[in-house]
Design an enzyme around this catalytic site. Structure first.
Site, PDB file in Angstrom:
ATOM      1  N   TYR A  74       0.825  -1.210   0.000  1.00  0.00           N
ATOM      2  CA  TYR A  74       0.000   0.000   0.000  1.00  0.00           C
ATOM      3  C   TYR A  74       0.859   1.260   0.000  1.00  0.00           C
ATOM      4  CZ  TYR A  74      -2.815   3.810   1.839  1.00  0.00           C
ATOM      5  OH  TYR A  74      -3.399   5.041   2.028  1.00  0.00           O
ATOM      6  N   LYS A  93       1.453   4.219  -3.170  1.00  0.00           N
ATOM      7  CA  LYS A  93       1.253   5.673  -3.025  1.00  0.00           C
ATOM      8  C   LYS A  93       2.537   6.430  -3.351  1.00  0.00           C
ATOM      9  CE  LYS A  93      -3.054   6.140  -1.832  1.00  0.00           C
ATOM     10  NZ  LYS A  93      -3.983   7.100  -2.456  1.00  0.00           N
TER      11      LYS A  93
END
Ligand code: UDP
Length: 327
Positions: free
Chosen positions: A140, A144
């Site tokens: 995750y 980003k």
């Protein structure tokens, strides 16, 4: 301005929509409703679609004469990103790059991007400033970071202007109790604790009490979702062609898991039984923001200055919507 809010039917996006409308912006919401909720936004503003549908996005941006994009559409659970990384690379990386390509084609070069504290990984110094090394430890966080880097390269090469806002722990709900957090399944601390108060769970499991913190449980920087939303509206004013800004959004205050549970007990009047468990994989002991850059650049201060104030708004939402938007 004419703003396209991508992922605007989700938790943070729907609160940002409220703030944008209140500030007089014209809003178009684009969401595939995979995790967002139709009921969270005014229906006349919502267009359902995929970020990978380039021609639909380009014509939407042209038709609505979009000046800037706010990009909230992403999957955002650390654990899930470890067990199912392909969802995260496809949704957070490929779809975001598709969005940037659509913007380029439509001639829209301004964007506010939802980034995260997870891009820092295990930070060595607290509070975490924007200059701390970005070494994500989860898929995750890495997805980003990839888009932060892409934005920087697109700024240099194509003149994109952007603000990447690195959120700490988003929490709370709109104070009128009409929109709030609704994930399925829910894994975030405050909603899960409040599910105990609602009788939907018997107890809350605390993931570790042997951390090097005052009470042994993890410290997090819980920031009210409306404070995140107001920072996004300010960020729009800062965007300059060819330039990028990254800023932390947190309160600068660490609250332990035990303190969150205690606040929930006080506000709900429920005893909220706990059970102690081992640490959850990938949970750092402490994540607290140095928020000075956001305060200075955005001329912004978080309005919700205590965990009690944040939990009160969350409780108002969950009590009136025990099954989320489905009620
Ligand atoms: N946590 C916990 N029990 C739960 C959910 C979370 O003890 O059922 C802890 C978790 O270990 C972390 C903090 O609460 O220290 C915040 O977790 P959350 O999942 O809300 O956000 P994260 O920090 O993972 O983004």
């Amino acid at each position: 301005m004419n703003i396209l809010v991508v992922g605007g039917a989700g938790y943070i996006g729907s609160h940002a929509v409220r703030f944008l409308l209140a500030a007089g912006h014209r809003v178009t919401i684009y969401d595939n409703l995979s995790r967002g909720h139709r009921e969270a936004v005014p229906s006349e503003l919502l267009v359902q679609g995929e970020l990978t549908d380039r021609s639909k996005l380009v014509s939407l941006m042209r038709e609505h004469q979009i000046d800037a994009v706010m990009h909230f559409a992403a999957f955002a659970l650390v654990n899930e990103s470890v067990s199912d990384p392909s969802e995260y690379y496809c949704n957070n990386v490929i779809a975001s790059l598709e969005l940037l390509e659509a913007m380029k084609e439509a001639g829209v070069f301004k964007i506010v991007f939802s980034s995260t504290t997870a891009t820092y990984g295990e930070a060595e110094t607290m509070p975490i400033s924007e200059d701390a090394p970005q070494q994500p430890i989860s898929p995750y966080g890495f997805t980003k970071l990839v888009i932060e880097r892409a934005l920087s390269d697109y700024a240099t090469a194509y003149g994109f202007g952007y603000v990447a806002l690195r959120y700490f722990n988003a929490a709370g709900a709109h104070p009128d109790g009409t929109i709030g957090e609704d994930h399925d399944p829910e894994s975030h601390l405050i909603p899960v604790v409040l599910q105990v108060a609602l009788g939907q769970r018997d107890q809350i499991t605390i993931f570790g009490n042997d951390f090097p913190t005052p009470d042994g449980t993890c410290l997090r920087d819980y920031i009210h979702v409306d404070d995140l939303a107001s920072a996004h509206v300010r960020a729009l004013e800062l965007i300059e062609p060819g330039k990028g800004i990254c800023a932390n959004l947190g309160t600068g205050r660490g609250t332990s898991v035990q303190e969150v549970i205690e606040a929930c007990r006080k506000i709900t009047g429920h005893p909220i039984p706990t059970v102690m468990s081992h640490r959850r994989a990938g949970d750092p002991a402490e994540l607290v923001a140095d928020n000075r850059r956001a305060q200075e650049l955005l001329d912004w201060v978080p309005k919700y200055d205590s965990i009690d104030a944040i939990v009160k708004t969350a409780w108002k939402w969950h009590r009136s919507h025990p099954n989320g938007f489905a009620t």
